[in-house]
Design an enzyme around this catalytic site. Structure first.
Site, short mmCIF file in Angstrom:
data_model
loop_
_atom_site.label_atom_id
_atom_site.label_comp_id
_atom_site.label_asym_id
_atom_site.label_seq_id
_atom_site.Cartn_x
_atom_site.Cartn_y
_atom_site.Cartn_z
N LYS A 180 87.08 47.82 79.57
CA LYS A 180 87.18 47.29 80.93
C LYS A 180 88.26 48.02 81.74
O LYS A 180 88.94 48.90 81.22
CB LYS A 180 87.43 45.78 80.87
CG LYS A 180 86.35 45.01 80.09
CD LYS A 180 85.01 44.99 80.81
CE LYS A 180 83.82 44.64 79.93
NZ LYS A 180 83.72 43.27 79.51
C1 PLP Z 1 83.00 42.16 78.84
C2 PLP Z 1 82.19 41.10 79.50
C3 PLP Z 1 82.29 39.74 79.15
C4 PLP Z 1 83.04 39.25 77.96
O1 PLP Z 1 84.31 39.71 77.81
P1 PLP Z 1 85.00 39.72 76.35
O2 PLP Z 1 86.42 39.97 76.70
O3 PLP Z 1 84.36 40.80 75.58
O4 PLP Z 1 84.78 38.37 75.75
C5 PLP Z 1 81.59 38.82 79.91
N1 PLP Z 1 80.80 39.18 80.92
C6 PLP Z 1 80.64 40.47 81.26
C7 PLP Z 1 79.75 40.81 82.41
C8 PLP Z 1 81.31 41.46 80.55
O5 PLP Z 1 81.12 42.75 80.86
#
Ligand code: PLP
Length: 385
Positions: A180
């Site tokens: 991210k």
């Molecule tokens: C990464 C992501 C999540 C979940 O995040 P985690 O930190 O991996 O639990 C939820 N929604 C979207 C759209 C994502 O890209």
């Protein structure tokens, strides 16, 4: 292999974590508060609540809104599975909505088409890194008495007009996973302007307990009350130290992603429409968590799978985001969903490819991607008379 996304840490990040490892508090100490204050400022929100993952952030947001059995939550089909899982965690039902054909974002019309008397929340997703039309979605939610939540896991650092993502919906959820915009290894944050919802989420992340260990320690008291069922979704102090350090670099990270995206956009304009980028929303800036292209399959002599394999063979770590969630066996079995429910998302799924984009990418990496995409697509292009 050039991966589609990866983290970018420097020595200052490492030093920040080491400092906490040598300190008194490893979890729920002063660093968590420091991070929450900084994150709230960066996203234009009064409150930020740090939790253990983006999925926990979504879960906490829905719990704070009182979502439970018998409620429906509208979720776009084009998203990561966690968006819909968070609804099931609360015993509620995800109702899959289709997406707009150019941006693959949930629009007000698509959301409205799924409203029933049981609908409680619209959970929009800033797919690829563009904020949805929260003005339109907000007007719909208000007129129908629904809450509006943003799964902003892709869009940290993006804006709509002058307003930062995180301040566009009643509650916004972020992820700090390494692919991210910035990372803490794992982690998540919910932003909101509501103090009441924020304190509810702070209890929820700590077993439903009405004070944390540090507060009791300071007050020399063992007394606490469990007011409702909570989870252990705590974020640690060493993760917070990493997150504080990364947050300082967020604007630079996003700027670099946008620069790479511009390079791709320009290069692919010269490819006779064999592929095109996702449409962008006017007035919004894009955080480019993902750079998604769509193949014009009518102009190619092969399907997306062969293009994917050929690019992987060229060392380009392409990916596909996402298989529409309602096609996963869990939902097919549990809710009877299936092909035909969200035709726009299903058709787009056949054509999409995610190309590598991350701040530590060199210009030469971007050139490698452009060269490989151009080589592979030209090789598979149908010869026209
Ligand atoms: C990464 C992501 C999540 C979940 O995040 P985690 O930190 O991996 O639990 C939820 N929604 C979207 C759209 C994502 O890209």
């Amino acid at each position: 292999m050039l991966r589609y996304g990866r983290h970018h840490l420097d020595e200052a990040d490492v030093a920040a974590v080491l400092e906490v490892l040598r300190s008194e508090w490893l979890t729920t100490g002063p660093k968590v508060e420091e991070f929450e204050l900084a994150f709230g400022r960066a996203t234009g929100s009064r409150e930020a609540v740090a939790v253990s993952s983006g999925t926990a952030a979504l879960h906490a947001a829905l719990q704070a809104l009182g979502v439970g059995p018998g409620d429906e939550v509208i979720v776009p089909a084009m998203t990561f599975a966690a968006t819909a899982s968070s609804v099931l965690y609360q015993g509620a039902q995800p109702v899959f909505a289709d997406v707009e054909p150019e941006t693959l974002l949930l629009g007000p019309a698509e959301a409205e088409a799924r409203i029933t008397p049981s609908t409680k929340v619209v959970l929009a997703v800033d797919y690829a890194g563009q904020p949805c039309d929260y003005e339109g979605l907000g007007a719909l939610a208000e007129s129908r008495g629904l809450a509006l939540v943003a799964d902003a896991c892709h869009a940290l650092g993006a804006t709509d007009g002058l307003r930062p993502v995180g301040s566009l919906a009643e509650l916004s959820a972020f992820s700090l996973h390494p692919v991210k915009a910035m990372t803490a290894g794992e982690g998540g944050v919910v932003t909101t302007d509501s103090e009441e919802l924020a304190s509810k989420m702070r209890r929820f992340r700590n077993h439903g307990i009405n004070s944390d260990f540090r507060q009791r320690d300071a007050g020399a008291s063992w007394r606490y009350d469990v007011e409702e069922l909570g989870y252990n979704y705590r974020f640690t102090d060493f993760q917070s130290a990493l997150a504080v350090s990364q947050l300082k670099k967020l604007p630079g990270f996003v700027a670099r992603r946008r620069e790479i995206a511009r390079r791709y956009d320009e290069a692919f304009e010269g490819m006779d429409g064999l592929l095109r980028p996702l449409g962008s929303r006017p007035g919004a800036t894009h955080a480019y968590h993902l750079y998604v292209v769509r193949l014009d399959l009518k102009r190619l002599s092969t399907g997306r799978t062969s293009v994917f394999k050929a690019l992987r063979a060229e060392g380009i770590g392409v990916n596909v985001h996402y298989i529409p969630v309602h096609l996963h066996p869990l939902y097919v079995k549990r809710l009877g969903t299936g092909a035909g429910l969200c035709p726009v998302a299903e058709a787009a799924y056949e054509e999409i490819l995610t190309l590598p984009i991350f701040p530590a990418m060199e210009d030469s990496d971007a050139e490698d991607v452009i060269r490989a995409v151009s080589k592979v697509l030209r090789a598979f292009s149908r010869k026209t008379a």
